[in-house]
Design a protein around this motif. Sequence first.
Motif, PDB file in Angstrom:
ATOM      1  N   GLU A   1       3.444   5.002   3.749  1.00  0.00           N
ATOM      2  CA  GLU A   1       4.054   5.921   4.111  1.00  0.00           C
ATOM      3  C   GLU A   1       3.688   6.661   5.302  1.00  0.00           C
ATOM      4  OE1 GLU A   1       2.867   5.773   1.144  1.00  0.00           O
ATOM      5  OE2 GLU A   1       4.514   6.417  -0.502  1.00  0.00           O
ATOM      6  N   ALA A   2       2.248   6.720   5.484  1.00  0.00           N
ATOM      7  CA  ALA A   2       1.715   7.175   6.875  1.00  0.00           C
ATOM      8  C   ALA A   2       1.602   6.324   8.196  1.00  0.00           C
ATOM      9  CB  ALA A   2       0.310   7.933   6.497  1.00  0.00           C
ATOM     10  N   GLN A   3       1.022   4.885   7.634  1.00  0.00           N
ATOM     11  CA  GLN A   3       0.956   4.046   8.696  1.00  0.00           C
ATOM     12  C   GLN A   3       1.648   2.962   8.869  1.00  0.00           C
ATOM     13  OE1 GLN A   3      -2.483   3.128   6.394  1.00  0.00           O
ATOM     14  NE2 GLN A   3      -2.964   5.691   6.664  1.00  0.00           N
ATOM     15  N   GLY A   4       2.707   2.786   7.862  1.00  0.00           N
ATOM     16  CA  GLY A   4       3.573   1.708   7.889  1.00  0.00           C
ATOM     17  C   GLY A   4       2.879   0.516   7.732  1.00  0.00           C
ATOM     18  N   LEU A   5       3.671  -0.599   8.063  1.00  0.00           N
ATOM     19  CA  LEU A   5       2.869  -1.910   7.778  1.00  0.00           C
ATOM     20  C   LEU A   5       1.542  -2.396   8.747  1.00  0.00           C
ATOM     21  CD1 LEU A   5       6.191  -4.079   7.336  1.00  0.00           C
ATOM     22  CD2 LEU A   5       4.483  -3.457   5.384  1.00  0.00           C
ATOM     23  N   ASP A   6       0.758  -2.765   8.172  1.00  0.00           N
ATOM     24  CA  ASP A   6      -0.465  -3.142   9.180  1.00  0.00           C
ATOM     25  C   ASP A   6      -0.353  -4.398   9.929  1.00  0.00           C
ATOM     26  OD1 ASP A   6      -1.288  -5.216   7.819  1.00  0.00           O
ATOM     27  OD2 ASP A   6      -2.862  -3.661   6.479  1.00  0.00           O
ATOM     28  N   ARG A   7      -1.251  -4.619  10.769  1.00  0.00           N
ATOM     29  CA  ARG A   7      -1.195  -5.720  11.786  1.00  0.00           C
ATOM     30  C   ARG A   7      -1.181  -7.085  10.770  1.00  0.00           C
ATOM     31  NH1 ARG A   7      -4.613  -5.852  16.908  1.00  0.00           N
ATOM     32  NH2 ARG A   7      -4.360  -3.435  16.804  1.00  0.00           N
TER      33      ARG A   7
ATOM     34  N   GLY B   1      -3.917  -1.741  -3.292  1.00  0.00           N
ATOM     35  CA  GLY B   1      -4.202  -0.627  -2.747  1.00  0.00           C
ATOM     36  C   GLY B   1      -2.822   0.016  -2.822  1.00  0.00           C
ATOM     37  N   SER B   2      -1.985  -0.365  -3.579  1.00  0.00           N
ATOM     38  CA  SER B   2      -0.829   0.373  -3.799  1.00  0.00           C
ATOM     39  C   SER B   2      -0.840   1.514  -4.786  1.00  0.00           C
ATOM     40  CB  SER B   2       0.536  -0.361  -3.923  1.00  0.00           C
ATOM     41  OG  SER B   2       0.817  -1.097  -3.032  1.00  0.00           O
ATOM     42  N   VAL B   3      -0.109   2.643  -5.096  1.00  0.00           N
ATOM     43  CA  VAL B   3      -0.154   3.365  -6.256  1.00  0.00           C
ATOM     44  C   VAL B   3       0.142   2.510  -7.352  1.00  0.00           C
ATOM     45  CG1 VAL B   3       2.218   3.733  -6.145  1.00  0.00           C
ATOM     46  CG2 VAL B   3       0.854   5.461  -7.009  1.00  0.00           C
TER      47      VAL B   3
ATOM     48  N   ARG C   1       0.827  -1.108  -0.019  1.00  0.00           N
ATOM     49  CA  ARG C   1      -0.141   0.043   0.186  1.00  0.00           C
ATOM     50  C   ARG C   1       0.921   1.189   0.015  1.00  0.00           C
ATOM     51  NH1 ARG C   1      -2.133   0.406   4.680  1.00  0.00           N
ATOM     52  NH2 ARG C   1      -0.580  -1.349   5.472  1.00  0.00           N
ATOM     53  N   VAL C   2       2.159   1.249  -0.626  1.00  0.00           N
ATOM     54  CA  VAL C   2       2.904   2.525  -0.705  1.00  0.00           C
ATOM     55  C   VAL C   2       2.179   3.402  -1.623  1.00  0.00           C
ATOM     56  CG1 VAL C   2       4.665   3.553  -2.108  1.00  0.00           C
ATOM     57  CG2 VAL C   2       5.084   1.496  -0.462  1.00  0.00           C
TER      58      VAL C   2
END
Lengths: 309, 309
Positions: free
Chosen positions: B262-268, B164-166, B137-138
Amino acid sequence: MSFSVPDVMSNPRAERVRDVARLATRAGRAKRGLFLAEGPQAVREALALHRERLAASGAPVVESVYATADFLERSPELAELAEVAAGTRLRVATEEVLAAMADTVSPQGILAVCHLPATTLEEVLAGRPRLVAVMCRVQDPGNAGTILRAADAAGADAVVLTEGSVDIYNPKAVRSTAGSIFHLPIVSGVPFGDLSAALRGAGLAVLAADGYGDTDLDALQDASAARRLAGAGSGTDPQAVPDPAAGVVLLEAPSAWLFGNEAQGLDREELAAADCRVAVPLYGVAESLNVGTAATVCLYASARAQRRA
Amino acid sequence: MSFSVPDVMSNPRAERVRDVARLATRAGRAKRGLFLAEGPQAVREALALHRERLAASGAPVVESVYATADFLERSPELAELAEVAAGTRLRVATEEVLAAMADTVSPQGILAVCHLPATTLEEVLAGRPRLVAVMCRVQDPGNAGTILRAADAAGADAVVLTEGSVDIYNPKAVRSTAGSIFHLPIVSGVPFGDLSAALRGAGLAVLAADGYGDTDLDALQDASAARRLAGAGSGTDPQAVPDPAAGVVLLEAPSAWLFGNEAQGLDREELAAADCRVAVPLYGVAESLNVGTAATVCLYASARAQRRA
């Protein structure tokens, strides 16, 4: 916290608003000795440094802070930080006024006008730095910001920009430093001739990051790791440790890295001034590395070698 | 070389020009299965891959090339490359037409319309990759391009972008790859759930680049250097070599690195899927690293360990 209506700056065409907007240009910054830091992260770092400086009876960092009432309601801790910052004026402004002041479309509700620091090369070198990043005619504000941020992350003691480099206080460069512009001393506009002699006089090895360099960064890292493991008494054969007298730079020694212009790299004079021309290995098909990427790899290699020595 | 007047496309409002301009949007690219590569470097890399593919009787890479007469006069080698590329149409166009087609203000006289590759995750993993960069998700096209370019430089075997990535075929992302988009296989839009199982099935260790990770990248590099020096018979005490059974990932093992938003980092879910959460050490005051910078440091650490093992 509440703000009475007369406190709110609401005219985007006011002289003061235009004065701030002029800080987007190099001439505007030079004339007033000020620059713009936009957004919560930059303002937070600016205020933190400001307090630290004042506590050490140094020069102030922040001249004034402008924020929307909405932002201050949402971020009470930053509002408080700005309020208590001695000598700093916190003014509430409308979104429209902030947009007129800022270089970005949306400065995210807050910006600070900061004093351009007057750090000199002599001051920086008197502090006996161990790791210095030098940008030689780097042109792109995003690249300059990335290099500064990488230098900060790698724990560099200072960043120097030679004459002909982009102005690091340009709003786009400031943004791309993500606050790092307030983390370490920066010296700008240094003529290269003066610089290389001064670096050497301060006992720094001068390393040129050069795609065509004859020394491989990995070889320097391997030699450094071998020395470290030998020094740690792990029984490594001392014969495996390269001879420092062989003319190879020790990565753990105090060093200044030179990073060149995006299109031309380092020029003849810059290369000639270096003790060593170091290439970051390219393992894939890429022809070259972006200067920000190369700087990251080089500065981290030095930081590792120095910190773990 | 000379071109007769009727050959020159001169109407910036022609349907074909608008068709090319529509490739700046994700919908436009998806509809036609094509994307834009602007400027000499990108076109050169596209044509080089095109010829290589056709020689191996694979699918074509370049659909057509548009250049100004002026550019072709100045760069005969690129003109020749485009002319001899089988199945590729080289059209001469005015500056105005090129500007109307391109996403940049100035495409520097040349652009290529290229086929979106249809690489699948299965194909990539069947090639037994040793180093894979995964963008989770970058969002920023510049960051995605920087990571792809760093992956190329570090000799990674493939790049994967999760759902969900660019879109890496967005013109800004393509530009920031500096040609690397044509250097290694790229798989896009992969649901993360499918991915982590597939990576593990292919024998890859999954490393999460995570600022809050409990494993320090430098510790992994030190352990790897110690194993290497011991293996090289330099007499390092085997006791100093960490036990692979201790659950620590070996940096020289085949690996996939996960880089987060970028904002959230890696998710759970992404963190939970990793064998190891690895932090790049911050030696200075910087709070965090830009994801492109962190990816560079991580991928180079793996490349070094793997190549010198």
